[in-house]
Design an enzyme around this catalytic site. Structure first.
Site, PDB file in Angstrom:
ATOM      1  N   ASP A 109      23.594 -44.184  42.731  1.00 44.17           N
ATOM      2  CA  ASP A 109      24.357 -43.722  43.907  1.00 44.17           C
ATOM      3  C   ASP A 109      25.740 -44.175  43.670  1.00 44.17           C
ATOM      4  O   ASP A 109      26.022 -44.988  43.443  1.00 44.17           O
ATOM      5  CB  ASP A 109      23.700 -44.365  45.327  1.00 44.17           C
ATOM      6  CG  ASP A 109      22.318 -43.757  45.796  1.00 44.17           C
ATOM      7  OD1 ASP A 109      22.250 -42.347  44.895  1.00 44.17           O
ATOM      8  OD2 ASP A 109      21.406 -44.359  46.317  1.00 44.17           O
TER       9      ASP A 109
ATOM     10  N   ASP B 238      14.284 -32.332  49.792  1.00 42.63           N
ATOM     11  CA  ASP B 238      14.007 -33.608  50.561  1.00 42.63           C
ATOM     12  C   ASP B 238      12.894 -33.150  51.581  1.00 42.63           C
ATOM     13  O   ASP B 238      13.224 -32.220  52.312  1.00 42.63           O
ATOM     14  CB  ASP B 238      14.860 -34.206  51.088  1.00 42.63           C
ATOM     15  CG  ASP B 238      16.053 -34.731  50.424  1.00 42.63           C
ATOM     16  OD1 ASP B 238      15.634 -35.074  49.098  1.00 42.63           O
ATOM     17  OD2 ASP B 238      17.090 -35.292  50.747  1.00 42.63           O
TER      18      ASP B 238
END
Lengths: 194, 251
Positions: free
Chosen positions: B11, B130
């Site tokens: 990230d 997702d």
């Protein structure tokens, strides 16, 4: 090494990554579509990710098809570059440069694209100094060149196909040496220092 | 033989690698290129950089970072988190990204998938999905899992393949962060239904979970973040374990 390396610029993606890979071992290349610059180069790299028929059309318009075929210095085709050096591709049903006397076929089984790390088998020739059978290299492609008399290594994905080829001054890899870790770097160096 | 891929995910916030649970309590931990190079030396097969910066500076920062990654890393990498329109994809390709991953923007504007695939090829495009199980139905979520959509996982996965996605990155929100294994049943259904590679994401806590993702889940690749960041699992150990269990891996 004083001779200039030229990477052929054309309408295909990710030409930069080859340039970056050369820079990592201190070699500065020119990226160009200028026929004169390409003809004068010490070595030529013909990379590419893209679609065959559209790319051939572009090369013909720029006159680069003739230029590439007539090159006498070492030339390395990568991925689509290798496929375009063959006689014909099923991708867009197009005639190609005809440097290698073989067709390019579509994978008809398994997941497509063939994407990821696969092993080289039966390696031979200049590109594979210090490289052994079983070495993993990185592939991304949906079309393949069958094994033929010019093949210098193979991999298997359903059919066994040409991982690389060589005829006279023309070298080609279906895989991406510029993205194949430290072994890929050795293969690129083997070409650059031919 | 084609190897199963192990993919660490990093990230990135304002050009730095960050760690945190579910984007909360983020801590800056270092340089994206150095972290990527470390994983590459460890034997990672690919890297995924997920940019979570939400400022106006984002596009410029990300492009510069991608150039630096492409210049220094010699394995393929995917960049996600910044692609809302075709120009974003073009900028990342020009900067040297091997692939981009699109998530929310694909749900909100599905023709974007066709556009990117037609312009740059399917091999350049990963669609990230997702999803979470809501009363027996796998509901696709967007905006980092914060907003439920009216899409169902399997229908949406099939649609993104038909629109030209080259790979699907499926994160089960029910499994993400829990470290009890990937959603193997759903992975297997996706992998069997789709003729493109499927990347498992969400749930890795132990080497067995990766093995399950490849065997039970029939995944082509497995992605994980925290187990690698916190060195709970190292890639060399993991690959050795997978090899001992007859999974083809690059060692």
């Amino acid at each position: 090494m004083n001779e200039k390396i030229v990477i052929i610029r054309y309408n295909a993606g990710n030409i930069k990554s080859v340039d970056f890979a050369l820079r990592r071992f201190g070699v500065k290349a020119e990226i160009s579509d200028d026929p004169e610059m390409i003809r004068m180069a010490g070595k030529v790299i013909f990379p590419g990710v893209g679609e065959a028929s559209g790319t051939m059309e572009y090369l013909r318009q720029k006159g680069l098809d003739i230029v590439i075929k007539q090159l006498k210095q070492p030339v390395l085709g990568i991925c689509l570059g290798m496929q375009l050096m063959c006689s014909y591709s099923e991708e867009g049903a197009t005639d190609c440069l005809g440097i290698f006397d073989t067709e390019v076929l579509r994978f008809r089984e398994g997941k497509i694209p063939h994407m990821g790390w696969n092993t080289l088998e039966g390696v031979k020739g200049d590109l594979y100094e210090k490289i052994k059978d079983g070495t993993y290299v990185y592939y991304v492609h949906s079309f393949y060149v069958p094994v033929n008399p010019d093949s210098t290594a193979s991999s298997a994905y359903g059919p066994v196909f040409s991982a690389s080829m060589q005829r006279d001054n023309f070298y080609a890899t279906q895989y991406h040496p510029e993205r194949s870790g430290s072994y890929g770097e050795i293969i690129l160096k083997n070409f650059v220092y031919l | 033989m084609l190897a199963k891929r192990i993919i660490p995910c990093l990230d990135v916030l304002n050009g730095k690698v960050v760690k945190g649970v579910n984007f909360i309590n983020l801590k800056e931990v270092g340089d994206p290129v150095e972290h990527g190079a470390f994983y590459s030396e460890q034997g990672a097969d690919e890297l995924v950089y997920l940019d979570i910066t939400a400022t106006h500076e984002k596009r410029k920062l990300l492009s510069a970072l991608v150039q630096r990654i492409a210049g220094n890393i010699n394995i393929p990498f995917t960049v996600g988190g910044g692609v809302n329109q075709i120009q974003d994809a073009d900028a990342l390709l020009s900067a040297g990204a091997d692939k981009i991953s699109v998530n929310s923007a694909a749900v909100m504007n599905p023709p974007l998938i066709d556009q990117i695939a037609r312009s740059f090829g399917s091999q350049f495009l990963v669609v990230a999905i997702d999803a979470k199980n809501v009363n027996g139905k796998w509901v696709v979520h967007r905006n980092g899992g914060r907003i439920a959509t009216d899409r169902e996982l399997f229908e949406w996965a099939s649609e993104v393949w038909m629109r030209g996605a080259g790979e699907i990155l499926f994160t089960s929100m029910d499994h993400d962060g829990v470290k009890t294994g990937y959603a193997c049943k759903e992975l297997a259904m996706l992998s069997e239904a789709l003729p493109i590679p499927v990347i498992a994401s969400g749930g890795a806590g132990a080497p067995e979970h990766f093995l399950d993702a490849f065997t039970l889940g029939k995944a082509d690749a497995a992605l994980a973040a925290s187990v690698f960041h916190y060195k709970e699992i190292t890639i060399p150990e993991l690959k050795k374990y997978l090899q001992q269990n007859k999974v083809s891996v690059r060692i």
